[in-house]
Design a protein around this motif. Structure first.
Motif: not given
Length: 125
Positions: A6-26
């Motif tokens: 996983e990647s893309g986490g972090g600190l954000v203010q209420a009302g904001g947005s984030l996009r998490l990614s999950c890269a898979a092998s195989g």
């Protein structure tokens, strides 16, 4: 064997947005239903969203419905979680998971075969 990161986490203010990614092998990513779970401090891990291996079916926890969107790009072996209108109660470690030929409506974490290490999401008020 599938490895997830996983990647893309972090600190954000209420009302904001984030996009998490999950890269898979195989080479068999397109055989897996992909899910997102989260675990807040002092609480059990809970289901957030899932997307079928075909990409045609999605399922969301009531707490995130209308705010979060799960998607996948099988060409990139990646699943995403777009999180909008974030709330402090969304603060948690977010995990992606893979379930071979699974049903996205299965919210039990026990059916998932592989897990990532998690990424922290913190929403400040």
């Amino acid at each position: 064997q599938v490895q997830l990161q996983e990647s893309g986490g972090g600190l954000v203010q209420a009302g904001g947005s984030l996009r998490l990614s999950c890269a898979a092998s195989g080479r068999t990513f397109n055989r897996y239903t992909m899910g997102w779970f989260r675990q807040a401090p002092g609480k059990e891990r809970e289901f957030v969203a899932a997307l079928s291996w075909s990409g045609g079916y999605t399922y969301y926890a009531d707490s995130v419905k209308g705010r979060f969107t799960i998607s996948r790009d099988n060409a990139k072996n990646t699943v995403y979680l777009q999180m909008n209108s974030l709330k402090p109660e969304d603060t948690a470690v977010y995990y992606c998971a893979a379930d071979l030929w699974g049903s996205p409506s299965q919210t039990n974490e026990g059916v998932y075969d592989y897990w990532g290490q998690g990424t922290q999401v913190t929403v400040s008020s």
